[in-house]
Design a protein around this motif. Structure first.
Motif, PDB file in Angstrom:
ATOM      1  N   LEU A 188      25.801  72.405 -26.590  1.00 27.19           N
ATOM      2  CA  LEU A 188      25.194  72.362 -25.250  1.00 27.19           C
ATOM      3  C   LEU A 188      23.965  73.261 -25.174  1.00 27.19           C
ATOM      4  CD1 LEU A 188      28.488  72.476 -23.160  1.00 27.19           C
ATOM      5  CD2 LEU A 188      26.943  70.517 -23.359  1.00 27.19           C
ATOM      6  N   SER A 189      24.076  74.449 -25.744  1.00 28.58           N
ATOM      7  CA  SER A 189      22.953  75.381 -25.738  1.00 28.58           C
ATOM      8  C   SER A 189      21.775  74.832 -26.534  1.00 28.58           C
ATOM      9  CB  SER A 189      23.399  76.730 -26.309  1.00 28.58           C
ATOM     10  OG  SER A 189      22.333  77.645 -26.346  1.00 28.58           O
ATOM     11  N   ASP A 190      22.051  74.299 -27.716  1.00 31.85           N
ATOM     12  CA  ASP A 190      20.985  73.760 -28.564  1.00 31.85           C
ATOM     13  C   ASP A 190      20.260  72.604 -27.882  1.00 31.85           C
ATOM     14  OD1 ASP A 190      21.631  75.598 -30.495  1.00 31.85           O
ATOM     15  OD2 ASP A 190      22.668  74.174 -31.806  1.00 31.85           O
ATOM     16  N   ALA A 191      20.990  71.823 -27.075  1.00 29.07           N
ATOM     17  CA  ALA A 191      20.405  70.672 -26.387  1.00 29.07           C
ATOM     18  C   ALA A 191      19.763  71.048 -25.054  1.00 29.07           C
ATOM     19  CB  ALA A 191      21.470  69.600 -26.167  1.00 29.07           C
ATOM     20  N   GLY A 192      19.825  72.329 -24.686  1.00 21.74           N
ATOM     21  CA  GLY A 192      19.220  72.777 -23.429  1.00 21.74           C
ATOM     22  C   GLY A 192      19.908  72.228 -22.197  1.00 21.74           C
ATOM     23  N   VAL A 193      21.228  71.990 -22.293  1.00 19.26           N
ATOM     24  CA  VAL A 193      21.975  71.406 -21.188  1.00 19.26           C
ATOM     25  C   VAL A 193      22.202  72.447 -20.095  1.00 19.26           C
ATOM     26  CG1 VAL A 193      24.131  70.279 -20.517  1.00 19.26           C
ATOM     27  CG2 VAL A 193      23.099  69.794 -22.759  1.00 19.26           C
ATOM     28  N   ILE A 194      21.875  72.075 -18.866  1.00 19.94           N
ATOM     29  CA  ILE A 194      22.145  72.920 -17.707  1.00 19.94           C
ATOM     30  C   ILE A 194      23.308  72.313 -16.937  1.00 19.94           C
ATOM     31  CG2 ILE A 194      19.756  73.705 -17.565  1.00 19.94           C
ATOM     32  CD1 ILE A 194      19.328  71.751 -15.258  1.00 19.94           C
ATOM     33  N   GLY A 195      23.872  73.080 -15.992  1.00 17.48           N
ATOM     34  CA  GLY A 195      24.944  72.472 -15.233  1.00 17.48           C
ATOM     35  C   GLY A 195      25.757  73.423 -14.394  1.00 17.48           C
ATOM     36  N   VAL A 196      26.951  72.954 -14.059  1.00 20.96           N
ATOM     37  CA  VAL A 196      27.854  73.670 -13.162  1.00 20.96           C
ATOM     38  C   VAL A 196      29.204  73.858 -13.853  1.00 20.96           C
ATOM     39  CG1 VAL A 196      26.707  72.689 -11.149  1.00 20.96           C
ATOM     40  CG2 VAL A 196      28.748  71.563 -12.048  1.00 20.96           C
ATOM     41  N   TRP A 197      29.974  74.793 -13.350  1.00 27.19           N
ATOM     42  CA  TRP A 197      31.294  75.016 -13.932  1.00 27.19           C
ATOM     43  C   TRP A 197      32.344  74.117 -13.276  1.00 27.19           C
ATOM     44  CZ3 TRP A 197      29.691  79.928 -11.411  1.00 27.19           C
ATOM     45  CH2 TRP A 197      30.281  80.142 -10.166  1.00 27.19           C
ATOM     46  N   GLY A 198      33.421  73.868 -14.030  1.00 27.45           N
ATOM     47  CA  GLY A 198      34.560  73.131 -13.515  1.00 27.45           C
ATOM     48  C   GLY A 198      35.778  74.023 -13.397  1.00 27.45           C
ATOM     49  N   ASN A 199      36.891  73.447 -12.987  1.00 33.01           N
ATOM     50  CA  ASN A 199      38.100  74.241 -12.776  1.00 33.01           C
ATOM     51  C   ASN A 199      38.601  74.870 -14.081  1.00 33.01           C
ATOM     52  OD1 ASN A 199      38.471  71.234 -12.844  1.00 33.01           O
ATOM     53  ND2 ASN A 199      40.594  71.779 -13.273  1.00 33.01           N
ATOM     54  N   HIS A 200      38.424  74.189 -15.214  1.00 33.54           N
ATOM     55  CA  HIS A 200      38.864  74.750 -16.492  1.00 33.54           C
ATOM     56  C   HIS A 200      37.936  75.863 -16.990  1.00 33.54           C
ATOM     57  CE1 HIS A 200      42.167  72.010 -17.715  1.00 33.54           C
ATOM     58  NE2 HIS A 200      41.572  71.190 -16.866  1.00 33.54           N
ATOM     59  N   ASP A 201      36.743  75.959 -16.429  1.00 33.58           N
ATOM     60  CA  ASP A 201      35.725  76.910 -16.897  1.00 33.58           C
ATOM     61  C   ASP A 201      35.699  78.215 -16.116  1.00 33.58           C
ATOM     62  OD1 ASP A 201      34.836  74.733 -18.476  1.00 33.58           O
ATOM     63  OD2 ASP A 201      33.517  74.059 -16.867  1.00 33.58           O
ATOM     64  N   GLU A 248      40.560  76.060  -4.542  1.00 36.23           N
ATOM     65  CA  GLU A 248      39.821  74.877  -4.096  1.00 36.23           C
ATOM     66  C   GLU A 248      39.229  74.130  -5.287  1.00 36.23           C
ATOM     67  OE1 GLU A 248      37.283  75.122  -0.729  1.00 36.23           O
ATOM     68  OE2 GLU A 248      38.443  76.712   0.226  1.00 36.23           O
ATOM     69  N   LEU A 249      38.822  74.877  -6.302  1.00 35.69           N
ATOM     70  CA  LEU A 249      38.266  74.260  -7.498  1.00 35.69           C
ATOM     71  C   LEU A 249      39.311  73.392  -8.208  1.00 35.69           C
ATOM     72  CD1 LEU A 249      35.596  74.251  -9.134  1.00 35.69           C
ATOM     73  CD2 LEU A 249      36.491  76.186 -10.422  1.00 35.69           C
ATOM     74  N   TRP A 250      40.573  73.755  -8.077  1.00 40.89           N
ATOM     75  CA  TRP A 250      41.651  73.006  -8.702  1.00 40.89           C
ATOM     76  C   TRP A 250      42.204  71.909  -7.791  1.00 40.89           C
ATOM     77  CZ3 TRP A 250      43.701  72.486 -13.461  1.00 40.89           C
ATOM     78  CH2 TRP A 250      43.300  73.410 -14.440  1.00 40.89           C
TER      79      TRP A 250
END
Length: 212
Positions: free
Chosen positions: A51-64, A115-117
């Motif tokens: 993900l880092s190498d591909a420059g992916v941005i984003g948001v966290w999920g319940n598992h994160d 709430e995330l779960w």
């Protein structure tokens, strides 16, 4: 701008590599990840590296959550600097133009673990859609979490299962993107509002698994 959209990786490294390769071929301008990088932690290093190498941005999920928000000293000692840095770059929500990206429905608070779960089943209409569209003003809302394709307008869940491209240029829409661990992804053209779902064939995934 062409946005690649992925979600629910759950450390499936082979699927992630195959989808990243495909999005590179499609010449997307940016890849957005809509939560749940983590599963057991056994392959989180490889996942974050890709993900880092591909420059992916984003948001966290319940598992994160534990790696992204108010991270404990114990957790920091357990994982590498790469994992801590990448997971720490994820946000609770992300806005790009008129799009909102959030792992869960936008009436839920991603900084509150309970709430995330939340999992009350996929939205089917009525009060749930009122809550989704009433919580934010963004025209397009993208989430993950449900491991399936869902498309809804403020009035109804639409008859669409991710099998074909669709135009989202009129009105407001709530889109659930199917899981990357199943080889699924989407591409959004922000200029034309065309949403193009994609899937990496299982045979290709097996070939990638044999060639790490």
């Amino acid at each position: 701008m062409k946005l690649g959209i992925i979600t629910d990786i759950h450390e499936h490294v082979e699927q992630l590599q195959a989808v990243l390769d495909e999005l590179d071929k499609q010449a997307v301008d940016q890849i957005v990840m809509v939560g749940d990088v983590v599963e057991t932690g056994e392959r989180v290093e490889e996942t974050c590296q890709l993900l880092s190498d591909a420059g992916v941005i984003g948001v966290w999920g319940n598992h994160d959550f534990g790696l992204c928000y108010e991270v404990s000293d114990e957790t920091r000692r357990k994982y590498s600097d790469l994992v801590i840095q990448y997971m720490g770059s994820l946000e609770p929500r992300l806005k790009i133009g008129d799009c909102l990206f959030t792992h869960i429905e936008p009436w839920l608070d991603p900084t509150v673990l309970e709430e995330l779960w939340f999992f009350g089943g996929p939205p089917t209409g009525g009060e749930r859609l009122d809550r989704i569209f009433g919580a934010v003003s963004n025209r397009l809302i993208f989430t993950g979490h449900y491991h399936r394709w869902i498309l809804a307008s403020p009035k109804a869940v639409l008859d669409w299962n991710g099998g074909t491209s669709i135009q989202l240029n009129d009105g407001r829409y709530f889109v659930v993107v199917d899981a990357l661990f199943a080889g699924r992804y989407a591409i959004l053209d922000t200029e034309t509002s065309e949403l193009m779902p994609g899937c990496i064939a299982s045979a290709r995934l097996r070939r990638n698994a044999n060639h790490p």
